[in-house]
Design a protein around this motif. Structure first.
Motif, PDB file in Angstrom:
ATOM      1  N   GLU A   6      21.464  15.697  47.330  1.00  0.00           N
ATOM      2  CA  GLU A   6      21.282  16.517  48.530  1.00  0.00           C
ATOM      3  C   GLU A   6      20.336  17.677  48.259  1.00  0.00           C
ATOM      4  O   GLU A   6      20.224  18.158  47.132  1.00  0.00           O
ATOM      5  CB  GLU A   6      22.625  17.076  49.006  1.00  0.00           C
ATOM      6  N   SER A   7      19.720  18.161  49.321  1.00  0.00           N
ATOM      7  CA  SER A   7      18.894  19.361  49.253  1.00  0.00           C
ATOM      8  C   SER A   7      18.851  20.007  50.626  1.00  0.00           C
ATOM      9  O   SER A   7      19.178  19.367  51.629  1.00  0.00           O
ATOM     10  CB  SER A   7      17.476  19.019  48.781  1.00  0.00           C
ATOM     11  N   ARG A  19      17.929  22.312  57.692  1.00  0.00           N
ATOM     12  CA  ARG A  19      17.838  20.864  57.637  1.00  0.00           C
ATOM     13  C   ARG A  19      18.243  20.405  56.246  1.00  0.00           C
ATOM     14  O   ARG A  19      17.652  20.822  55.250  1.00  0.00           O
ATOM     15  CB  ARG A  19      16.419  20.400  57.940  1.00  0.00           C
ATOM     16  N   LEU A  20      19.251  19.543  56.208  1.00  0.00           N
ATOM     17  CA  LEU A  20      19.704  18.962  54.954  1.00  0.00           C
ATOM     18  C   LEU A  20      19.096  17.572  54.787  1.00  0.00           C
ATOM     19  O   LEU A  20      18.909  16.854  55.764  1.00  0.00           O
ATOM     20  CB  LEU A  20      21.223  18.856  54.931  1.00  0.00           C
ATOM     21  N   ARG A 107      30.274  -0.287  47.846  1.00  0.00           N
ATOM     22  CA  ARG A 107      30.939   0.845  47.215  1.00  0.00           C
ATOM     23  C   ARG A 107      30.470   2.133  47.879  1.00  0.00           C
ATOM     24  O   ARG A 107      29.291   2.274  48.182  1.00  0.00           O
ATOM     25  CB  ARG A 107      30.638   0.881  45.719  1.00  0.00           C
ATOM     26  N   THR A 108      31.404   3.059  48.086  1.00  0.00           N
ATOM     27  CA  THR A 108      31.070   4.342  48.696  1.00  0.00           C
ATOM     28  C   THR A 108      30.710   5.365  47.631  1.00  0.00           C
ATOM     29  O   THR A 108      31.437   5.513  46.642  1.00  0.00           O
ATOM     30  CB  THR A 108      32.250   4.858  49.531  1.00  0.00           C
ATOM     31  N   TYR A 109      29.609   6.067  47.846  1.00  0.00           N
ATOM     32  CA  TYR A 109      29.158   7.108  46.933  1.00  0.00           C
ATOM     33  C   TYR A 109      29.127   8.455  47.652  1.00  0.00           C
ATOM     34  O   TYR A 109      28.948   8.517  48.880  1.00  0.00           O
ATOM     35  CB  TYR A 109      27.748   6.796  46.413  1.00  0.00           C
ATOM     36  N   TRP A 110      29.279   9.519  46.848  1.00  0.00           N
ATOM     37  CA  TRP A 110      29.221  10.885  47.347  1.00  0.00           C
ATOM     38  C   TRP A 110      28.165  11.676  46.585  1.00  0.00           C
ATOM     39  O   TRP A 110      27.982  11.476  45.383  1.00  0.00           O
ATOM     40  CB  TRP A 110      30.569  11.587  47.181  1.00  0.00           C
ATOM     41  N   GLY A 111      27.513  12.595  47.283  1.00  0.00           N
ATOM     42  CA  GLY A 111      26.629  13.526  46.628  1.00  0.00           C
ATOM     43  C   GLY A 111      27.413  14.659  45.995  1.00  0.00           C
ATOM     44  O   GLY A 111      28.634  14.745  46.135  1.00  0.00           O
ATOM     45  N   GLN A 112      26.685  15.553  45.312  1.00  0.00           N
ATOM     46  CA  GLN A 112      27.336  16.637  44.588  1.00  0.00           C
ATOM     47  C   GLN A 112      27.687  17.810  45.489  1.00  0.00           C
ATOM     48  O   GLN A 112      28.463  18.686  45.100  1.00  0.00           O
ATOM     49  CB  GLN A 112      26.439  17.126  43.437  1.00  0.00           C
ATOM     50  N   GLY A 113      27.137  17.832  46.686  1.00  0.00           N
ATOM     51  CA  GLY A 113      27.428  18.903  47.636  1.00  0.00           C
ATOM     52  C   GLY A 113      26.362  19.982  47.627  1.00  0.00           C
ATOM     53  O   GLY A 113      25.773  20.282  46.587  1.00  0.00           O
TER      54      GLY A 113
END
Length: 120
Positions: A6-7, A19-20, A107-113
């Motif tokens: 993410e950014s 805006r992300l 598979r579900t993945y998540w960003g670091q936030g």
């Protein structure tokens, strides 16, 4: 290595916009639904918005008509345009995606936030 990065988070005044972006990388056959969740201190993680590969969108009630989710399938990237931001939008925002590793395997993945802080 499959991951979501993410950014675009930061500090903004109430009424402003951010805006992300979230880019997926690694060995991926395809990506189904991509979305954004958020978690404020002391609260449960909640859905902000998600979008299917075909472009169908779904929004949380608190962000309806203020936030816009979009994606670029060629870039494996999802965006969240946040307008008319309120202090209660302050939270860590997490990107989420359903990776199709190969046909029949998801598979579900998540960003670091990324932190979003809205000052009053």
């Amino acid at each position: 290595q499959r991951q979501l990065v993410e950014s675009g988070g930061g500090l903004v005044q109430a009424g402003g916009s951010l805006r992300l972006s979230c880019a997926a990388s690694g060995s991926i056959f395809s990506i189904n639904t991509m979305g954004w969740y958020r978690q404020a201190p002391g609260k449960q993680r909640e859905l902000v918005a998600d979008i299917t590969r075909g472009g169908s969108t779904n929004y949380g009630d608190s962000v309806q008509d203020r936030f816009i989710i979009s994606r670029d399938n060629a870039k494996n990237t999802v965006y969240l345009q946040m307008n008319s931001l309120k202090p209660e939008d302050t939270a860590v925002y997490y990107c989420n995606a359903d990776f199709i590793i190969n046909p029949g395997s998801m598979r579900t993945y998540w960003g670091q936030g990324t932190q979003v802080t809205v000052s009053s």
